[in-house]
Write a protein that holds these residues in place. Structure first.
Motif, PDB file in Angstrom:
ATOM      1  N   ASP A 222       0.866  -1.176   0.000  1.00 39.88           N
ATOM      2  CA  ASP A 222       0.000   0.000   0.000  1.00 39.88           C
ATOM      3  C   ASP A 222       0.906   1.231   0.000  1.00 39.88           C
ATOM      4  O   ASP A 222       1.440   1.613   1.042  1.00 39.88           O
ATOM      5  CB  ASP A 222      -0.887  -0.045   1.251  1.00 39.88           C
TER       6      ASP A 222
ATOM      7  N   THR B 223      -1.803   5.418  -3.942  1.00 37.44           N
ATOM      8  CA  THR B 223      -3.044   6.183  -3.781  1.00 37.44           C
ATOM      9  C   THR B 223      -2.776   7.680  -3.985  1.00 37.44           C
ATOM     10  O   THR B 223      -2.027   8.053  -4.883  1.00 37.44           O
ATOM     11  CB  THR B 223      -3.700   5.844  -2.424  1.00 37.44           C
TER      12      THR B 223
ATOM     13  N   GLU C 212     -10.139   2.699  -4.739  1.00 38.52           N
ATOM     14  CA  GLU C 212      -9.692   2.784  -3.351  1.00 38.52           C
ATOM     15  C   GLU C 212     -10.886   2.689  -2.398  1.00 38.52           C
ATOM     16  O   GLU C 212     -10.850   1.973  -1.398  1.00 38.52           O
ATOM     17  CB  GLU C 212      -8.931   4.098  -3.145  1.00 38.52           C
TER      18      GLU C 212
ATOM     19  N   ASP D  76     -12.611   5.888   4.958  1.00 40.50           N
ATOM     20  CA  ASP D  76     -11.151   5.785   4.989  1.00 40.50           C
ATOM     21  C   ASP D  76     -10.581   7.202   4.965  1.00 40.50           C
ATOM     22  O   ASP D  76     -10.927   7.987   4.077  1.00 40.50           O
ATOM     23  CB  ASP D  76     -10.697   4.984   3.744  1.00 40.50           C
TER      24      ASP D  76
HETATM   25 CA   LIG Z   1      -4.381   5.131   2.629  1.00 41.35          CA
END
Ligand SMILES: [Ca+2]
Ligand SMILES: Nc1ncnc2c1ncn2[C@@H]1O[C@H](COP(=O)(O)OP(=O)(O)O)[C@@H](O)[C@H]1O
Length: 477
Positions: free
Chosen positions: A54, A131, A174, A200
């Motif tokens: 990640d 991300t 995501e 998130d």
């Molecule tokens: Ca994250």
């Protein structure tokens, strides 16, 4: 009596030929069972593995997942067995030294080599998903972002795993994979239960994803993702707000207070007594704020705290646009959002911040939460530092801002009320696996969640062996 004796003498069991046949039969059964066991060799290597990196805006983390080799399609069986936090910042911070982005991953990758059994290395898929940090770098300087990916890919290819590529996830992915993770771990998908929404909070973006029964996805197709999982159809609402992760939101809030390029700002979101000299060029070095950079500003400004929750909430509200909405209803910045529904799991920075502030218990009334945070923000900086000797000063300085930002985002941004706030659970892990998009991403790419419900559970190992034995025995007779 004589008739009985005659029968005994004629009993075929007593002839040597039948003894030999019986012996051969027994050997045949043993051989059949042995072959049966050996041909199911994977049964001896019980587990399979998958690795996901990640690559977030603030740091990179590696997760190793494990599942029973024979039950790939069974829900709730993939578990996180290990996680490793890469030392240093996120890969987007290596824009000017891309090779170092690759090098930074080495230690965690070596750990992964130790954790995954050697025999499985070559068949273990390895993914890297980046991300919002990389989304921003890509917007700002796509050549630099390509170089970072190239360096990272070269570094990862050196390991014995089945590397499947490094890429930027879209905001929808995501959000949606975070939702899949939460509901998979809670065993809600296979059973077709009411699902849990996912919240998130990252450093550079934030995601909200949930199923709303009276929403079919047509009003804003960009915000809907449809799934068919275990025979159930889902129409998921999801949105990712770029720049509304807590680090970029802090930049936007600071930018707003420095529009005229002052030498000193008194920031209500920082504790009284906090006093740091900061660089204008560093603060404005992000596409989230770069357009607002003051025309004539000194090189630095003094960032002073004054610790006032109310005022902090006021200036945070100003980074949200509540006026333009071309849909039936919006959260903020003109983004469609259907009516909130169901329980929610809030993870990543939501958890870190609320856990630090001792505010993960959402049965505490929202008003009390505000009071507690207000008191925390009013605590003088030297006292805060004294009370938390083990906590990183960078994080410590920002918890008042972050807590206020979270409450503002939830209530003003997403429209949670005192009634719906208790439906949020601040969580880090579910059954030992971290909540986040990584598990959902891997389940999707390895096709581990079937669209339709499995017909029947596969036979357990012992069941298989006993059936082979039974077949062998009945065959002989
Ligand atoms: Ca994250
Ligand atoms: N212990 C902690 N306390 C406070 N914040 C934390 C802690 N650990 C991580 N964070 C924050 O969580 C966020 C994680 O975001 P990240 O996943 O890196 O970014 P993104 O998802 O936007 O790409 C960052 O803002 C980071 O500073």
């Amino acid at each position: 009596m004589s008739a009985q004796r005659e029968m005994k003498e004629k009993n075929p069991w007593h002839t040597p030929v039948t003894i030999i046949i019986t012996v051969i039969g027994v050997i045949a059964i043993v051989a059949l069972v042995t072959v049966g066991v050996l041909q199911n060799k994977p049964l001896l290597q019980k587990y399979k593995y998958g690795i996901v990196l990640d690559a977030g805006s603030s740091h990179t983390a590696l997760y190793i997942y494990e599942w029973p080799a024979e039950k790939d399609n069974n829900t709730g069986r993939v578990e996180q067995i290990h996680s490793c936090k890469v030392k240093g910042p996120g890969i987007s911070s290596y824009a000017s030294t891309p090779l170092k982005a690759g090098e930074s991953l080495r230690e965690c990758m070596q750990e992964a080599e130790q954790r995954v059994p050697r025999k499985r290395h070559h068949e273990t898929p390895l993914y890297l998903g980046a991300t919002a940090g990389m989304r921003l770098l890509n917007m700002e300087d796509s050549a630099a972002s390509n170089k970072v990916f190239q360096a990272v890919e070269e570094a990862l290819q050196k390991f014995p795993f089945a590397f499947q590529g490094a890429r930027i996830l879209s905001g929808q992915e995501e959000g949606a994979f975070g939702w899949v993770t939460v509901n998979y771990l809670d065993d809600r998908l296979k059973q077709g239960l009411e699902t849990t929404g996912a919240l998130d909070l990252g450093g550079a973006s934030t995601q909200i994803s949930f199923v709303s029964d009276n929403y079919d996805g047509s009003e804003s197709p960009d915000n809907s993702v449809t799934f068919r999982l275990y025979g159930n159809g889902y129409n998921l609402y999801t949105h990712s707000f770029l720049c509304y992760g807590k680090d970029q939101a802090l930049r936007m809030t600071l930018a707003q207070q420095t529009l005229s390029g002052p030498r000193t700002i008194q920031d209500p979101c920082f504790h009284a007594g906090y006093n740091e000299t900061k660089n204008y060029s560093v603060l404005y070095d992000s596409p989230c704020v770069s357009k607002r950079k003051p025309q004539s500003a000194p090189a630095t400004f003094i960032h002073e705290g004054k610790g006032n929750f109310q005022q902090c909430q006021e200036i945070i509200k100003r980074v949200f646009n509540f006026t333009d909405c071309k849909f039936s209803q919006c959260s903020f910045n003109g983004v469609f959002q259907p009516l909130l529904q169901g329980p929610f799991g809030a993870f990543s920075a939501y958890y870190f911040v609320m856990n630090f502030l001792n505010l993960t218990d959402t049965s505490i009334p929202l008003e009390t939460v505000r009071d507690k945070l207000s008191r925390y923000c009013a605590t003088p900086w030297h006292q805060v530092v004294q009370q938390h000797p083990g906590v990183k000063v960078k994080y410590l300085a920002e918890y008042c801002f972050s807590g206020t930002y979270i409450l503002t985002l939830l209530t003003e941004g997403y429209n949670f009320t005192s009634w719906s706030y208790p439906k949020i659970k601040f969580i880090k892990k579910i059954k030992g696996s971290d909540a986040g998009w990584t598990l959902g991403y891997m389940l999707n790419l390895t096709n581990m969640i079937p669209a339709e419900a499995p017909d029947s559970p596969p036979l357990p190992y012992t069941g298989y062996v006993s059936i082979v034995t039974l077949l062998a025995v009945t065959h002989k007779h």
